[in-house]
Design a protein around this motif. Structure first.
Motif, PDB file in Angstrom:
ATOM      1  N   LYS A 167       8.923  12.391  44.744  1.00 37.07           N
ATOM      2  CA  LYS A 167       9.362  11.224  45.523  1.00 37.07           C
ATOM      3  C   LYS A 167       8.749   9.922  45.022  1.00 37.07           C
ATOM      4  O   LYS A 167       9.215   8.846  45.385  1.00 37.07           O
ATOM      5  CB  LYS A 167       9.018  11.427  46.999  1.00 37.07           C
ATOM      6  CG  LYS A 167       9.887  12.463  47.688  1.00 37.07           C
ATOM      7  CD  LYS A 167       9.657  12.493  49.187  1.00 37.07           C
ATOM      8  CE  LYS A 167       8.276  13.012  49.544  1.00 37.07           C
ATOM      9  NZ  LYS A 167       8.103  13.159  51.015  1.00 37.07           N
ATOM     10  N   GLU A 168       7.705  10.019  44.183  1.00 40.00           N
ATOM     11  CA  GLU A 168       7.079   8.827  43.617  1.00 40.00           C
ATOM     12  C   GLU A 168       7.853   8.269  42.424  1.00 40.00           C
ATOM     13  O   GLU A 168       7.561   7.176  41.944  1.00 40.00           O
ATOM     14  CB  GLU A 168       5.644   9.150  43.178  1.00 40.00           C
ATOM     15  CG  GLU A 168       4.721   9.576  44.304  1.00 40.00           C
ATOM     16  CD  GLU A 168       4.548   8.493  45.348  1.00 40.00           C
ATOM     17  OE1 GLU A 168       4.408   7.316  44.957  1.00 40.00           O
ATOM     18  OE2 GLU A 168       4.579   8.829  46.553  1.00 40.00           O
ATOM     19  N   GLY A 178       8.726   6.520  31.730  1.00 39.60           N
ATOM     20  CA  GLY A 178       7.537   7.342  31.547  1.00 39.60           C
ATOM     21  C   GLY A 178       7.356   8.346  32.660  1.00 39.60           C
ATOM     22  O   GLY A 178       6.293   8.962  32.788  1.00 39.60           O
ATOM     23  N   GLN A 179       8.388   8.552  33.471  1.00 41.99           N
ATOM     24  CA  GLN A 179       8.303   9.466  34.604  1.00 41.99           C
ATOM     25  C   GLN A 179       9.249  10.654  34.419  1.00 41.99           C
ATOM     26  O   GLN A 179      10.284  10.554  33.758  1.00 41.99           O
ATOM     27  CB  GLN A 179       8.654   8.729  35.901  1.00 41.99           C
ATOM     28  CG  GLN A 179       7.661   7.637  36.271  1.00 41.99           C
ATOM     29  CD  GLN A 179       8.011   6.978  37.598  1.00 41.99           C
ATOM     30  OE1 GLN A 179       9.141   6.544  37.804  1.00 41.99           O
ATOM     31  NE2 GLN A 179       7.037   6.904  38.494  1.00 41.99           N
ATOM     32  N   PHE A 197       0.464  18.471  30.722  1.00 41.00           N
ATOM     33  CA  PHE A 197       0.997  18.737  32.056  1.00 41.00           C
ATOM     34  C   PHE A 197       0.191  19.787  32.825  1.00 41.00           C
ATOM     35  O   PHE A 197       0.654  20.284  33.855  1.00 41.00           O
ATOM     36  CB  PHE A 197       2.463  19.167  31.948  1.00 41.00           C
ATOM     37  CG  PHE A 197       3.349  18.128  31.319  1.00 41.00           C
ATOM     38  CD1 PHE A 197       3.679  16.966  32.000  1.00 41.00           C
ATOM     39  CD2 PHE A 197       3.820  18.289  30.013  1.00 41.00           C
ATOM     40  CE1 PHE A 197       4.484  15.997  31.417  1.00 41.00           C
ATOM     41  CE2 PHE A 197       4.628  17.335  29.423  1.00 41.00           C
ATOM     42  CZ  PHE A 197       4.957  16.180  30.124  1.00 41.00           C
ATOM     43  N   ASP A 198      -0.999  20.116  32.310  1.00 39.77           N
ATOM     44  CA  ASP A 198      -1.883  21.011  33.052  1.00 39.77           C
ATOM     45  C   ASP A 198      -2.275  20.361  34.371  1.00 39.77           C
ATOM     46  O   ASP A 198      -2.557  19.160  34.421  1.00 39.77           O
ATOM     47  CB  ASP A 198      -3.145  21.332  32.239  1.00 39.77           C
ATOM     48  CG  ASP A 198      -2.868  22.348  31.146  1.00 39.77           C
ATOM     49  OD1 ASP A 198      -1.745  22.885  31.124  1.00 39.77           O
ATOM     50  OD2 ASP A 198      -3.769  22.594  30.323  1.00 39.77           O
ATOM     51  N   LYS A 199      -2.324  21.152  35.402  1.00 40.19           N
ATOM     52  CA  LYS A 199      -2.569  20.625  36.743  1.00 40.19           C
ATOM     53  C   LYS A 199      -3.856  19.817  36.845  1.00 40.19           C
ATOM     54  O   LYS A 199      -3.889  18.747  37.466  1.00 40.19           O
ATOM     55  CB  LYS A 199      -2.604  21.784  37.742  1.00 40.19           C
ATOM     56  CG  LYS A 199      -2.788  21.360  39.187  1.00 40.19           C
ATOM     57  CD  LYS A 199      -2.763  22.557  40.115  1.00 40.19           C
ATOM     58  CE  LYS A 199      -2.954  22.133  41.566  1.00 40.19           C
ATOM     59  NZ  LYS A 199      -2.945  23.304  42.491  1.00 40.19           N
ATOM     60  N   ASP A 200      -4.943  20.330  36.238  1.00 40.59           N
ATOM     61  CA  ASP A 200      -6.249  19.694  36.403  1.00 40.59           C
ATOM     62  C   ASP A 200      -6.706  18.901  35.179  1.00 40.59           C
ATOM     63  O   ASP A 200      -7.861  18.492  35.108  1.00 40.59           O
ATOM     64  CB  ASP A 200      -7.306  20.759  36.728  1.00 40.59           C
ATOM     65  CG  ASP A 200      -6.972  21.529  37.993  1.00 40.59           C
ATOM     66  OD1 ASP A 200      -6.522  20.882  38.961  1.00 40.59           O
ATOM     67  OD2 ASP A 200      -7.156  22.757  38.013  1.00 40.59           O
ATOM     68  N   SER A 201      -5.811  18.687  34.227  1.00 38.75           N
ATOM     69  CA  SER A 201      -6.225  18.000  32.999  1.00 38.75           C
ATOM     70  C   SER A 201      -6.334  16.490  33.178  1.00 38.75           C
ATOM     71  O   SER A 201      -7.084  15.824  32.475  1.00 38.75           O
ATOM     72  CB  SER A 201      -5.239  18.294  31.864  1.00 38.75           C
ATOM     73  OG  SER A 201      -3.960  17.761  32.167  1.00 38.75           O
ATOM     74  N   LEU A 203      -0.504  11.825  38.459  1.00 40.66           N
ATOM     75  CA  LEU A 203       0.517  12.743  38.944  1.00 40.66           C
ATOM     76  C   LEU A 203       1.261  13.355  37.764  1.00 40.66           C
ATOM     77  O   LEU A 203       1.532  12.681  36.770  1.00 40.66           O
ATOM     78  CB  LEU A 203       1.501  12.017  39.858  1.00 40.66           C
ATOM     79  CG  LEU A 203       0.951  11.417  41.158  1.00 40.66           C
ATOM     80  CD1 LEU A 203       2.064  10.712  41.917  1.00 40.66           C
ATOM     81  CD2 LEU A 203       0.313  12.489  42.022  1.00 40.66           C
ATOM     82  N   VAL A 204       1.625  14.624  37.883  1.00 41.30           N
ATOM     83  CA  VAL A 204       2.275  15.321  36.778  1.00 41.30           C
ATOM     84  C   VAL A 204       3.611  14.673  36.417  1.00 41.30           C
ATOM     85  O   VAL A 204       4.020  14.693  35.255  1.00 41.30           O
ATOM     86  CB  VAL A 204       2.455  16.816  37.122  1.00 41.30           C
ATOM     87  CG1 VAL A 204       3.510  17.002  38.204  1.00 41.30           C
ATOM     88  CG2 VAL A 204       2.823  17.621  35.881  1.00 41.30           C
TER      89      VAL A 204
END
Length: 273
Positions: free
Chosen positions: A230-231, A160-161, A95-99, A103-104
C-alpha cells in the motif's frame, strides 16, 4: 538531452521522492538502448549461425526466417531475464527480509535497474516486430502481454518500487526457450522426434512451476506484505492489483493449450509403437 530530461520528468510523476536523477535517467536510457541493440545483434547472429549450422534454414520462406530469427533474440532475453532475476531474488541479499531497514517494495539497485531497462528494450524491439509483421509473429494476446509488461516494468524502473514483483514475473520468462524450441523443431520437420516430446514435457512442468505456482506465491507474498504494498505510489499500486491477475489468466489459458498439446503428442507416440 531533451529526451533525457523528459525521461527524468516522467519519473517525477510516479516517484514520491527524488529517486529520479539525471544520472539515473541516463543509466535507464542506456540500458533500454542496450536491450534493443542486443536484440538486433542476436537477430542477425541467429540468421548467420542458422545458415551455417542448419541446412534447412535456406529452405525456409522469408516469413519463417523472420520468425526463426525473432525467436532467437526472444530466447536470449528469456535466458538473461530468468538468470538475472534468480540471482537478484535468491542469491543476492537485496530482498532478504532482514538485510535492510527499507521496505522490501522500495528496494532496488543499479543492477536491478539495468535488468529492467534491458527488458524494456527487448519488449520494445519485439513489439515493434510483432506490429510490423502483424499478425504473423503473434496476435492481439501478444500485443496485450507485451504492452502490460512494459507498462509495469517502466513504472517500477522510474519509481524504484515493486521491483521484487517485477523480477518474479520476469523469472517466468524461463519457459520461453522451451516454447521457442518447440516451434523450431516443428518448422524443421522434427515434430515426431524424441527431443520434441521431451521438450514438450519440460515445457509443461516448467510452465506449471514458473507461471502457475510462482504466480500463486506472488499473490501470497503480496497478501502477507500488503501493508508495504500500500506504500507504493497510487498508479503502481492499482497496476499491481490489475496487471498480474490479467497475466495469470493468460498463463492459465496458455497452460491449458500446452497440456492439450502434450496429451495429443504423447497419444500419437503411444499409438505409433
Amino acid at each position: 538531452m531533451v529526451f533525457t530530461f523528459s525521461f527524468a520528468s516522467l519519473a517525477g510523476l510516479v516517484s514520491s521522492d527524488d529517486f529520479a536523477t539525471s544520472a539515473k535517467g541516463i543509466q535507464w536510457l542506456g540500458s533500454v538502448f542496450t536491450g534493443i541493440i542486443f536484440c538486433v545483434i542476436v537477430y542477425r547472429l541467429t540468421a548467420i549461425l542458422s545458415s551455417l549450422l542448419f541446412m534447412g534454414y535456406g529452405k525456409l520462406s522469408s516469413a519463417e526466417k523472420i520468425e526463426w530469427n525473432n525467436r532467437g533474440f526472444s530466447t536470449f532475453h528469456a535466458l538473461f531475464a530468468s538468470f538475472t532475476s534468480f540471482y537478484l531474488l535468491i542469491l543476492s541479499d537485496i530482498f532478504d527480509k532482514d538485510s535492510q531497514e527499507e521496505l522490501v517494495v522500495n528496494r532496488s539497485c543499479a543492477f536491478s535497474n539495468s535488468v529492467l531497462g534491458i527488458s524494456i528494450g527487448y519488449f520494445l524491439a519485439d513489439l515493434a516486430m510483432i506490429l510490423w509483421h502483424f499478425p504473423a509473429l503473434g496476435g492481439l494476446e501478444y500485443v496485450l502481454h507485451h504492452g502490460l509488461s512494459m507498462f509495469s516494468i517502466i513504472q517500477s524502473l522510474l519509481s524504484g518500487q515493486g521491483q521484487i514483483y517485477i523480477l518474479m514475473v520476469l523469472f517466468s520468462e524461463s519457459t520461453t526457450p522451451f516454447v521457442n524450441l518447440r516451434w523450431h523443431l516443428d518448422i524443421a520437420g522434427l515434430k515426431s522426434s524424441k527431443l520434441y516430446i521431451w521438450n514438450g514435457v519440460a515445457l509443461f512442468f516448467g510452465w506449471l512451476v514458473a507461471r502457475i505456482f510462482l504466480f500463486m506465491f506472488f499473490f501470497i507474498h503480496m497478501w502477507t506484505h500488503f501493508d508495504e504494498v500500500k506504500e507504493i505510489f497510487p498508479l503502481g499500486f492499482y497496476s499491481l492489483l490489475v496487471v498480474p491477475p490479467v497475466l495469470t489468466m493468460m498463463n492459465v489459458f496458455w497452460f491449458w493449450k500446452i497440456a492439450k498439446g502434450l496429451v495429443k503428442t504423447l497419444s500419437k507416440e503411444k499409438h505409433s509403437k
